[in-house]
Motif scaffolding. Structure first.
Motif, PDB file in Angstrom:
ATOM      1  N   ALA A 181       0.838  -1.202   0.000  1.00  0.00           N
ATOM      2  CA  ALA A 181       0.000   0.000   0.000  1.00  0.00           C
ATOM      3  C   ALA A 181       0.871   1.249   0.000  1.00  0.00           C
ATOM      4  O   ALA A 181       0.578   2.234  -0.695  1.00  0.00           O
TER       5      ALA A 181
ATOM      6  N   SER B 118       2.382   1.966  -3.355  1.00  0.00           N
ATOM      7  CA  SER B 118       1.429   2.400  -4.378  1.00  0.00           C
ATOM      8  C   SER B 118       1.294   3.918  -4.446  1.00  0.00           C
ATOM      9  O   SER B 118       0.747   4.450  -5.413  1.00  0.00           O
TER      10      SER B 118
ATOM     11  N   CYS C 262     -11.470  12.798   4.455  1.00  0.00           N
ATOM     12  CA  CYS C 262     -11.901  11.436   4.121  1.00  0.00           C
ATOM     13  C   CYS C 262     -12.844  10.964   5.209  1.00  0.00           C
ATOM     14  O   CYS C 262     -12.462  10.907   6.390  1.00  0.00           O
TER      15      CYS C 262
ATOM     16  N   ARG D  97      -4.644  -0.057   2.814  1.00  0.00           N
ATOM     17  CA  ARG D  97      -5.152   0.242   1.469  1.00  0.00           C
ATOM     18  C   ARG D  97      -6.230   1.326   1.515  1.00  0.00           C
ATOM     19  O   ARG D  97      -6.298   2.187   0.636  1.00  0.00           O
TER      20      ARG D  97
ATOM     21  N   ARG E  91      -5.804   4.913  -0.322  1.00  0.00           N
ATOM     22  CA  ARG E  91      -6.814   5.402  -1.274  1.00  0.00           C
ATOM     23  C   ARG E  91      -7.247   6.816  -0.896  1.00  0.00           C
ATOM     24  O   ARG E  91      -7.432   7.673  -1.756  1.00  0.00           O
ATOM     25  N   CYS E  92      -7.420   7.054   0.399  1.00  0.00           N
ATOM     26  CA  CYS E  92      -7.787   8.382   0.887  1.00  0.00           C
ATOM     27  C   CYS E  92      -6.707   9.397   0.552  1.00  0.00           C
ATOM     28  O   CYS E  92      -6.985  10.495   0.044  1.00  0.00           O
TER      29      CYS E  92
ATOM     30  N   ALA F 233      -6.646  10.203  -3.135  1.00  0.00           N
ATOM     31  CA  ALA F 233      -7.815  10.935  -3.628  1.00  0.00           C
ATOM     32  C   ALA F 233      -7.906  12.357  -3.080  1.00  0.00           C
ATOM     33  O   ALA F 233      -8.303  13.287  -3.784  1.00  0.00           O
TER      34      ALA F 233
END
Length: 292
Positions: free
Chosen positions: A164, A167, A258, A280, A284-285, A288
């Motif tokens: 994670a 990424s 978030c 993860r 993602r937060c 974004a």
């Protein structure tokens, strides 16, 4: 020839005696209080009063041994049909006793430990707050349940958190993040498993290390820190902009907040088998909402 046969017989007897002694020794695990809990054999009837412990028992493939859980244990789905025995701060002693557990798993901070022990029940108190704690608890439950190489699960978790982190693109300046764990302004400090995960994901926690793992934060503290990004659960988000000074913070002005669903929050705040999933969600937060 006779000596060879006699030697083999004696060896077999010694092995059998050794196995008998091992069985007689049973299982001994020292919990986070420093108390050694001794059982004649690995427990077959378990009551778990902490969701992360419930999830770990199941991840170790021993969900069938659970005969009762706390009201917050909801993963995996199979535990939802089990009898509920209250929570950490209000365990239902009568229900627990009626379930006839071989051992009760609960946090060191839970109430009722001494009461349960006075009634003759075995209590293993474990409280994972950091990643190191979570790894250690995984090992202790593996020992209790006689599951070989329980640390393989931890290795998979650690690899998932690393993936994670990889990424996310590298940044010249780390995002400054505030993570609110629960109502009342309790935040994830740098020493908590959440704070440690934030560090691995390359963001900076606005909560300083001296405040401990899960400190209660004054709203003004957050205003002065003016984080780039806020992470919070939907249960706590109501009235966020009405907190004194919060409407003017950068994160709220630029909608860098978030809001995690209750199901996502459960994943994020439990130091157990789903920590890679938590990483993860946070990644993602950050991807974004963390863009400049």
């Amino acid at each position: 020839m006779k000596r060879v046969v006699i030697g083999r017989c004696l060896g077999a007897v010694a092995m059998l005696l050794g196995m008998g002694a091992l069985h007689a020794a049973g299982v001994q695990v020292t919990d986070d209080r420093g108390v050694t809990v001794a059982l004649a054999q690995s427990p077959q009837r378990i009551v778990s009063l902490l969701p992360s412990l419930t999830e770990t028992v199941c991840e170790l493939g021993q969900c069938h041994r659970l005969v009762g859980v706390d009201r917050y244990s909801n993963h995996p789905a199979s535990v939802r049909s089990l009898p509920q025995a209250g929570g950490g701060i209000d365990p239902n002693i009568e229900t627990i006793v009626a379930l006839r557990p071989d051992v009760v798993l609960m946090a060191t901070s839970s109430r009722g430990v001494q009461r349960l022990e006075s009634l003759g029940l075995k209590v293993l108190a474990l409280e994972p707050r950091s990643s190191t704690d979570a790894q250690r608890v995984m090992g202790k439950l593996g020992q209790l349940l006689e599951v070989p190489d329980a640390q393989r699960i931890w290795r998979a978790i650690d690899a998932g958190v690393s993936a994670a982190a990889q990424s996310l693109p590298a940044r010249q300046r780390p995002l400054r993040v505030y993570y609110e764990v629960s109502t009342g302004g309790y935040a994830a400090g740098t020493q908590s498993f959440i704070g440690e995960m934030m560090g691995r994901l390359g963001v900076q926690n606005i909560v300083t290390p001296d405040l401990g793992p899960f400190p209660r934060i004054n709203p003004e503290y957050v205003v002065r820190a003016d984080p780039d990004l806020i992470m919070i659960g939907s249960r706590n988000v109501q009235g966020l902009e009405l907190r004194p000074g919060w409407a003017g913070m950068r994160a709220l002005r630029e909608r860098r907040v978030c809001i995690f669903t209750p199901e996502e929050s459960d994943v994020l705040v439990r130091p157990g088998p789903r920590m890679a999933d938590a990483a993860r969600l946070m990644a993602r937060c950050i991807a974004a909402r963390g863009a400049p």
